[in-house]
Write a protein that holds these residues in place. Structure first.
Motif, PDB file in Angstrom:
ATOM      1  N   ALA A   1       0.837  -1.203   0.000  1.00  0.00           N
ATOM      2  CA  ALA A   1       0.000   0.000   0.000  1.00  0.00           C
ATOM      3  C   ALA A   1       0.873   1.255   0.000  1.00  0.00           C
ATOM      4  O   ALA A   1       1.957   1.278   0.570  1.00  0.00           O
ATOM      5  CB  ALA A   1      -0.908   0.002   1.217  1.00  0.00           C
ATOM      6  N   LEU A   2       0.375   2.284  -0.657  1.00  0.00           N
ATOM      7  CA  LEU A   2       1.074   3.573  -0.682  1.00  0.00           C
ATOM      8  C   LEU A   2       0.896   4.291   0.647  1.00  0.00           C
ATOM      9  O   LEU A   2      -0.133   4.132   1.302  1.00  0.00           O
ATOM     10  CB  LEU A   2       0.505   4.445  -1.794  1.00  0.00           C
ATOM     11  N   PRO A   3       1.862   5.107   1.027  1.00  0.00           N
ATOM     12  CA  PRO A   3       1.697   5.924   2.239  1.00  0.00           C
ATOM     13  C   PRO A   3       0.533   6.902   2.057  1.00  0.00           C
ATOM     14  O   PRO A   3       0.265   7.361   0.940  1.00  0.00           O
ATOM     15  CB  PRO A   3       3.014   6.679   2.355  1.00  0.00           C
ATOM     16  N   VAL A   4      -0.141   7.206   3.132  1.00  0.00           N
ATOM     17  CA  VAL A   4      -1.288   8.117   3.083  1.00  0.00           C
ATOM     18  C   VAL A   4      -0.895   9.445   2.461  1.00  0.00           C
ATOM     19  O   VAL A   4      -1.623  10.008   1.650  1.00  0.00           O
ATOM     20  CB  VAL A   4      -1.892   8.313   4.492  1.00  0.00           C
ATOM     21  N   LYS A   5       0.265   9.962   2.810  1.00  0.00           N
ATOM     22  CA  LYS A   5       0.715  11.244   2.274  1.00  0.00           C
ATOM     23  C   LYS A   5       0.776  11.198   0.745  1.00  0.00           C
ATOM     24  O   LYS A   5       0.361  12.144   0.078  1.00  0.00           O
ATOM     25  CB  LYS A   5       2.070  11.625   2.855  1.00  0.00           C
ATOM     26  N   ALA A   6       1.278  10.112   0.178  1.00  0.00           N
ATOM     27  CA  ALA A   6       1.369   9.978  -1.281  1.00  0.00           C
ATOM     28  C   ALA A   6      -0.019   9.935  -1.910  1.00  0.00           C
ATOM     29  O   ALA A   6      -0.245  10.511  -2.977  1.00  0.00           O
ATOM     30  CB  ALA A   6       2.157   8.727  -1.649  1.00  0.00           C
ATOM     31  N   ILE A   7      -0.956   9.283  -1.255  1.00  0.00           N
ATOM     32  CA  ILE A   7      -2.325   9.196  -1.765  1.00  0.00           C
ATOM     33  C   ILE A   7      -2.978  10.574  -1.751  1.00  0.00           C
ATOM     34  O   ILE A   7      -3.615  10.980  -2.729  1.00  0.00           O
ATOM     35  CB  ILE A   7      -3.145   8.187  -0.945  1.00  0.00           C
ATOM     36  N   VAL A   8      -2.816  11.310  -0.661  1.00  0.00           N
ATOM     37  CA  VAL A   8      -3.396  12.649  -0.559  1.00  0.00           C
ATOM     38  C   VAL A   8      -2.786  13.570  -1.612  1.00  0.00           C
ATOM     39  O   VAL A   8      -3.497  14.334  -2.265  1.00  0.00           O
ATOM     40  CB  VAL A   8      -3.237  13.222   0.859  1.00  0.00           C
ATOM     41  N   GLU A   9      -1.477  13.496  -1.804  1.00  0.00           N
ATOM     42  CA  GLU A   9      -0.828  14.318  -2.827  1.00  0.00           C
ATOM     43  C   GLU A   9      -1.374  13.991  -4.214  1.00  0.00           C
ATOM     44  O   GLU A   9      -1.627  14.888  -5.016  1.00  0.00           O
ATOM     45  CB  GLU A   9       0.684  14.131  -2.781  1.00  0.00           C
ATOM     46  N   ARG A  10      -1.574  12.713  -4.502  1.00  0.00           N
ATOM     47  CA  ARG A  10      -2.115  12.311  -5.802  1.00  0.00           C
ATOM     48  C   ARG A  10      -3.551  12.797  -5.969  1.00  0.00           C
ATOM     49  O   ARG A  10      -3.947  13.234  -7.059  1.00  0.00           O
ATOM     50  CB  ARG A  10      -2.041  10.785  -5.957  1.00  0.00           C
ATOM     51  N   LEU A  11      -4.345  12.744  -4.915  1.00  0.00           N
ATOM     52  CA  LEU A  11      -5.717  13.258  -4.977  1.00  0.00           C
ATOM     53  C   LEU A  11      -5.716  14.758  -5.253  1.00  0.00           C
ATOM     54  O   LEU A  11      -6.535  15.251  -6.025  1.00  0.00           O
ATOM     55  CB  LEU A  11      -6.459  12.979  -3.670  1.00  0.00           C
ATOM     56  N   ARG A  12      -4.778  15.479  -4.640  1.00  0.00           N
ATOM     57  CA  ARG A  12      -4.671  16.915  -4.895  1.00  0.00           C
ATOM     58  C   ARG A  12      -4.337  17.188  -6.356  1.00  0.00           C
ATOM     59  O   ARG A  12      -4.882  18.096  -6.973  1.00  0.00           O
ATOM     60  CB  ARG A  12      -3.614  17.545  -3.992  1.00  0.00           C
ATOM     61  N   GLU A  13      -3.431  16.387  -6.929  1.00  0.00           N
ATOM     62  CA  GLU A  13      -3.096  16.533  -8.345  1.00  0.00           C
ATOM     63  C   GLU A  13      -4.320  16.260  -9.221  1.00  0.00           C
ATOM     64  O   GLU A  13      -4.613  17.013 -10.149  1.00  0.00           O
ATOM     65  CB  GLU A  13      -1.986  15.562  -8.736  1.00  0.00           C
ATOM     66  N   ALA A  14      -5.009  15.179  -8.915  1.00  0.00           N
ATOM     67  CA  ALA A  14      -6.156  14.770  -9.729  1.00  0.00           C
ATOM     68  C   ALA A  14      -7.299  15.772  -9.650  1.00  0.00           C
ATOM     69  O   ALA A  14      -7.975  16.036 -10.650  1.00  0.00           O
ATOM     70  CB  ALA A  14      -6.644  13.383  -9.289  1.00  0.00           C
ATOM     71  N   THR A  15      -7.513  16.350  -8.496  1.00  0.00           N
ATOM     72  CA  THR A  15      -8.623  17.290  -8.337  1.00  0.00           C
ATOM     73  C   THR A  15      -8.249  18.710  -8.716  1.00  0.00           C
ATOM     74  O   THR A  15      -9.110  19.579  -8.785  1.00  0.00           O
ATOM     75  CB  THR A  15      -9.162  17.272  -6.884  1.00  0.00           C
TER      76      THR A  15
ATOM     77  N   LEU B   1     -18.755  19.670  -3.965  1.00  0.00           N
ATOM     78  CA  LEU B   1     -18.370  20.095  -2.626  1.00  0.00           C
ATOM     79  C   LEU B   1     -19.012  19.264  -1.526  1.00  0.00           C
ATOM     80  O   LEU B   1     -20.147  18.820  -1.648  1.00  0.00           O
ATOM     81  CB  LEU B   1     -18.723  21.567  -2.422  1.00  0.00           C
ATOM     82  N   ASP B   2     -18.260  19.108  -0.468  1.00  0.00           N
ATOM     83  CA  ASP B   2     -18.705  18.427   0.734  1.00  0.00           C
ATOM     84  C   ASP B   2     -18.267  19.305   1.902  1.00  0.00           C
ATOM     85  O   ASP B   2     -17.557  20.285   1.726  1.00  0.00           O
ATOM     86  CB  ASP B   2     -18.058  17.044   0.816  1.00  0.00           C
ATOM     87  N   ASP B   3     -18.684  18.975   3.091  1.00  0.00           N
ATOM     88  CA  ASP B   3     -18.303  19.778   4.254  1.00  0.00           C
ATOM     89  C   ASP B   3     -16.805  19.701   4.541  1.00  0.00           C
ATOM     90  O   ASP B   3     -16.186  20.690   4.918  1.00  0.00           O
ATOM     91  CB  ASP B   3     -19.071  19.337   5.490  1.00  0.00           C
ATOM     92  N   VAL B   4     -16.215  18.516   4.388  1.00  0.00           N
ATOM     93  CA  VAL B   4     -14.797  18.312   4.654  1.00  0.00           C
ATOM     94  C   VAL B   4     -14.210  17.482   3.524  1.00  0.00           C
ATOM     95  O   VAL B   4     -14.798  16.501   3.097  1.00  0.00           O
ATOM     96  CB  VAL B   4     -14.585  17.574   5.998  1.00  0.00           C
ATOM     97  N   SER B   5     -13.030  17.884   3.049  1.00  0.00           N
ATOM     98  CA  SER B   5     -12.344  17.149   2.000  1.00  0.00           C
ATOM     99  C   SER B   5     -10.959  16.746   2.486  1.00  0.00           C
ATOM    100  O   SER B   5     -10.226  17.562   3.046  1.00  0.00           O
ATOM    101  CB  SER B   5     -12.219  18.008   0.746  1.00  0.00           C
TER     102      SER B   5
END
Length: 51
Positions: free
Chosen positions: A7-21, A30-34
């Protein structure tokens, strides 16, 4: 599908989500928390599945 041992580290997943979004073609509902909002979520504090 990746196993938990590979599994990828959480930090790497969050960074990839930021790139994708962050792209011009992405439409985010939109949601209350992202998890990709660095002002709300500190990805370095997410420890993973073992906690």
């Amino acid at each position: 599908m990746r196993s938990l041992l590979n599994a990828l580290p959480v930090k790497a997943i969050v960074e990839r989500l930021r790139e994708a979004t962050g792209g011009a073609l992405h439409e985010f509902w939109l949601d209350d928390v992202s998890i990709v909002d660095g002002h709300i979520i500190d990805a370095s504090r997410i420890t993973g599945l073992d906690k």
